[in-house]
Design a protein around this motif. Structure first.
Motif, mmCIF file in Angstrom:
data_model
loop_
_atom_site.group_PDB
_atom_site.id
_atom_site.type_symbol
_atom_site.label_atom_id
_atom_site.label_comp_id
_atom_site.label_asym_id
_atom_site.label_seq_id
_atom_site.Cartn_x
_atom_site.Cartn_y
_atom_site.Cartn_z
ATOM 1 N N ASN A 84 7.215 -23.283 80.401
ATOM 2 C CA ASN A 84 7.909 -24.524 80.722
ATOM 3 C C ASN A 84 7.181 -25.692 80.055
ATOM 4 N N GLU A 85 7.396 -25.802 78.750
ATOM 5 C CA GLU A 85 6.728 -26.831 77.951
ATOM 6 C C GLU A 85 7.738 -27.525 77.055
ATOM 7 N N VAL A 86 7.340 -28.646 76.522
ATOM 8 C CA VAL A 86 8.143 -29.340 75.516
ATOM 9 C C VAL A 86 7.276 -29.483 74.283
ATOM 10 N N PRO A 87 7.664 -28.954 73.147
ATOM 11 C CA PRO A 87 8.832 -28.104 72.924
ATOM 12 C C PRO A 87 8.664 -26.739 73.592
ATOM 13 N N PRO A 88 9.797 -26.056 73.855
ATOM 14 C CA PRO A 88 9.735 -24.770 74.546
ATOM 15 C C PRO A 88 8.929 -23.733 73.748
ATOM 16 N N ARG A 89 8.210 -22.908 74.475
ATOM 17 C CA ARG A 89 7.402 -21.863 73.838
ATOM 18 C C ARG A 89 7.769 -20.528 74.465
ATOM 19 N N VAL A 90 8.026 -19.538 73.619
ATOM 20 C CA VAL A 90 8.366 -18.191 74.060
ATOM 21 C C VAL A 90 7.433 -17.210 73.369
ATOM 22 N N GLU A 91 6.952 -16.254 74.128
ATOM 23 C CA GLU A 91 6.123 -15.184 73.580
ATOM 24 C C GLU A 91 6.637 -13.855 74.103
ATOM 25 N N TYR A 92 6.297 -12.796 73.396
ATOM 26 C CA TYR A 92 6.675 -11.445 73.803
ATOM 27 C C TYR A 92 5.428 -10.602 73.940
ATOM 28 N N LYS A 93 5.461 -9.684 74.900
ATOM 29 C CA LYS A 93 4.358 -8.745 75.049
ATOM 30 C C LYS A 93 4.927 -7.375 75.378
ATOM 31 N N VAL A 94 4.145 -6.355 75.092
ATOM 32 C CA VAL A 94 4.548 -4.976 75.350
ATOM 33 C C VAL A 94 4.316 -4.678 76.828
ATOM 34 N N THR A 95 5.318 -4.066 77.473
ATOM 35 C CA THR A 95 5.199 -3.696 78.882
ATOM 36 C C THR A 95 4.437 -2.373 79.001
ATOM 37 N N ASP A 96 4.129 -1.972 80.233
ATOM 38 C CA ASP A 96 3.494 -0.671 80.457
ATOM 39 C C ASP A 96 4.407 0.450 79.966
ATOM 40 N N PHE A 97 5.707 0.324 80.266
ATOM 41 C CA PHE A 97 6.671 1.310 79.764
ATOM 42 C C PHE A 97 6.686 1.311 78.241
ATOM 43 N N GLY A 98 6.626 0.128 77.648
ATOM 44 C CA GLY A 98 6.618 0.017 76.192
ATOM 45 C C GLY A 98 5.420 0.711 75.572
ATOM 46 N N THR A 99 4.268 0.631 76.220
ATOM 47 C CA THR A 99 3.067 1.315 75.731
ATOM 48 C C THR A 99 3.280 2.817 75.729
ATOM 49 N N LYS A 100 3.859 3.345 76.809
ATOM 50 C CA LYS A 100 4.166 4.779 76.880
ATOM 51 C C LYS A 100 5.183 5.168 75.809
ATOM 52 N N PHE A 101 6.202 4.327 75.656
ATOM 53 C CA PHE A 101 7.255 4.596 74.673
ATOM 54 C C PHE A 101 6.690 4.616 73.258
ATOM 55 N N MET A 102 5.797 3.696 72.956
ATOM 56 C CA MET A 102 5.208 3.642 71.612
ATOM 57 C C MET A 102 4.335 4.865 71.336
ATOM 58 N N LYS A 103 3.734 5.438 72.379
ATOM 59 C CA LYS A 103 2.985 6.683 72.204
ATOM 60 C C LYS A 103 3.924 7.808 71.794
ATOM 61 N N VAL A 104 5.117 7.834 72.369
ATOM 62 C CA VAL A 104 6.129 8.832 71.986
ATOM 63 C C VAL A 104 6.513 8.638 70.524
ATOM 64 N N LEU A 105 6.714 7.388 70.112
ATOM 65 C CA LEU A 105 7.061 7.109 68.714
ATOM 66 C C LEU A 105 5.931 7.527 67.779
ATOM 67 N N ASP A 106 4.687 7.315 68.194
ATOM 68 C CA ASP A 106 3.536 7.744 67.386
ATOM 69 C C ASP A 106 3.538 9.265 67.217
ATOM 70 N N GLU A 107 3.844 9.990 68.294
ATOM 71 C CA GLU A 107 3.894 11.449 68.220
ATOM 72 C C GLU A 107 5.028 11.923 67.313
ATOM 73 N N LEU A 108 6.160 11.234 67.362
ATOM 74 C CA LEU A 108 7.260 11.574 66.455
ATOM 75 C C LEU A 108 6.870 11.336 64.997
ATOM 76 N N GLU A 109 6.120 10.278 64.763
ATOM 77 C CA GLU A 109 5.654 9.988 63.400
ATOM 78 C C GLU A 109 4.694 11.087 62.914
ATOM 79 N N LYS A 110 3.791 11.545 63.799
ATOM 80 C CA LYS A 110 2.878 12.637 63.450
ATOM 81 C C LYS A 110 3.659 13.912 63.129
ATOM 82 N N LEU A 111 4.685 14.184 63.948
ATOM 83 C CA LEU A 111 5.527 15.358 63.714
ATOM 84 C C LEU A 111 6.224 15.257 62.359
ATOM 85 N N GLN A 112 6.695 14.069 62.023
ATOM 86 C CA GLN A 112 7.348 13.862 60.727
ATOM 87 C C GLN A 112 6.381 14.136 59.574
ATOM 88 N N HIS A 113 5.133 13.689 59.707
ATOM 89 C CA HIS A 113 4.123 13.946 58.665
ATOM 90 C C HIS A 113 3.874 15.443 58.514
#
Length: 113
Positions: free
Chosen positions: A78-107
């Motif tokens: 709640n600032e002027v000018p407005p400021r928005v940031e994004y962060k990875v959630t706990d679920f997102g961290t788990k999901f990204m581990k799955v994506l990392d494993e898929l990338e390893k499988l692809q290699h």
């Protein structure tokens, strides 16, 4: 002794997680956004400036979809000018581990060919 037969139920594919993986891999920019977040770049304007060819409109669609899936969290200050940031959630961290494993499988697959 009674002859017992084992009955197995038909195993089905996970629908929701498969949909999320398909959507994320279908998005041209999601994996790059994850990389930016890992490097500490969490503001949309800075993301657009960091990636050649990425527009604000496309980035906002990408961020919105990731937020809907619960992979990213949008933090609005709640600032002027407005400021928005994004962060990875706990679920997102788990999901990204799955994506990392898929990338390893692809290699592994690529190295066999």
């Amino acid at each position: 002794m009674k002859n017992r037969e084992k009955k197995y139920l038909r195993k089905t594919a996970p629908t929701e997680s498969a949909k999320i993986v398909e959507t994320i891999y279908g998005c041209k920019w999601s994996l790059t956004v994850y990389q930016l977040l890992a490097d500490g770049i969490n503001r949309p304007g800075e993301m657009v400036r960091s990636i050649e060819g990425l527009t604000t409109k496309v980035l906002n669609q990408c961020l919105r979809k990731n937020t809907e899936f619960g992979i990213l969290e949008r933090i609005s200050y709640n600032e002027v000018p407005p400021r928005v940031e994004y962060k990875v959630t706990d679920f997102g961290t788990k999901f990204m581990k799955v994506l990392d494993e898929l990338e390893k499988l692809q290699h592994e697959i690529e190295n066999k060919i």
